[in-house]
Design a protein around this motif. Sequence first.
Motif, short mmCIF file in Angstrom:
data_model
loop_
_atom_site.label_atom_id
_atom_site.label_comp_id
_atom_site.label_asym_id
_atom_site.label_seq_id
_atom_site.Cartn_x
_atom_site.Cartn_y
_atom_site.Cartn_z
N UNK A 63 9.28 -3.50 32.74
CA UNK A 63 8.32 -2.44 33.39
C UNK A 63 7.22 -3.32 34.10
N UNK A 64 7.04 -4.69 33.85
CA UNK A 64 6.06 -5.25 34.44
C UNK A 64 6.67 -6.17 35.88
N UNK A 65 7.96 -6.10 35.81
CA UNK A 65 8.68 -6.82 37.21
C UNK A 65 7.93 -6.22 38.43
N UNK A 66 7.96 -7.17 39.52
CA UNK A 66 7.41 -6.73 40.75
C UNK A 66 7.96 -5.56 41.33
N UNK A 67 7.46 -4.78 41.96
CA UNK A 67 7.99 -3.57 42.81
C UNK A 67 9.25 -4.34 43.98
N UNK A 68 8.78 -5.36 44.45
CA UNK A 68 9.81 -5.89 45.36
C UNK A 68 11.23 -6.18 44.65
N UNK A 69 11.32 -6.30 43.65
CA UNK A 69 12.34 -6.68 42.80
C UNK A 69 12.87 -5.34 42.37
#
Length: 230
Positions: A63-69
Amino acid sequence: EQISGRAVYEKQDFNISYNTIYRAVDNGFLSKKYKQCMRFKRKYKRHKSIEKRGTIQNTTSIHERPETANNRTEIGHWEADTVVSGQGKSKACFATLAERKTRLYLAMKIPDRKADTMAAAIISMLSEVPSELVKTITCDRGAEFASWQTVEKELDCQVYFADPYCAWQKGTNENSNGLLREFYPKGRNLSRVSPKTLLRNLSLINNRPRKCLNFISAQDSWNLELQQIR
């Protein structure tokens, strides 16, 4: 759909719907061997019990992963998993990686699922990739990923962990593993698989037309991305 969609992409002289192809197989106009090539839907059992494998500490949540991922707008975000033998005492398995945007799929045979073995395999496979194309890796909470800090250090990337029993959160890798299972069904002794044969089968997977990529292949998609950074 792959045949029909690829024909449109290549601007072939014929235009045939995938339903027509299915009917031709079902009605016997095409060889019965083509039925063996069809992929079947599988049923997944929902687990309501507490995740027993989630004992890895101090991890970073998906849930902390970048939005681009998350939205696949940027190359360099990978998902990691294993494909096990499932036969007797054989501990051999595949360490697998899938790139989220291009769907490029990598796999390496390893002797066991120990954390150090898995970390070494991930580092080995991604060391062949330009460093700027290794930004994040998402995996589950299996014990084989306990050496995630080693992976972060060696590849200078961020490792994220999916929620317990949420395989869909790394669905790119799960789907690619399903394609690999067509070559190595459950129960197959993976210790007998030669690296040459595995590379050939990975090439078949990466060069097949993909509906999610508008019927270009994962390899074509990856190559186009590489051209843009060079």
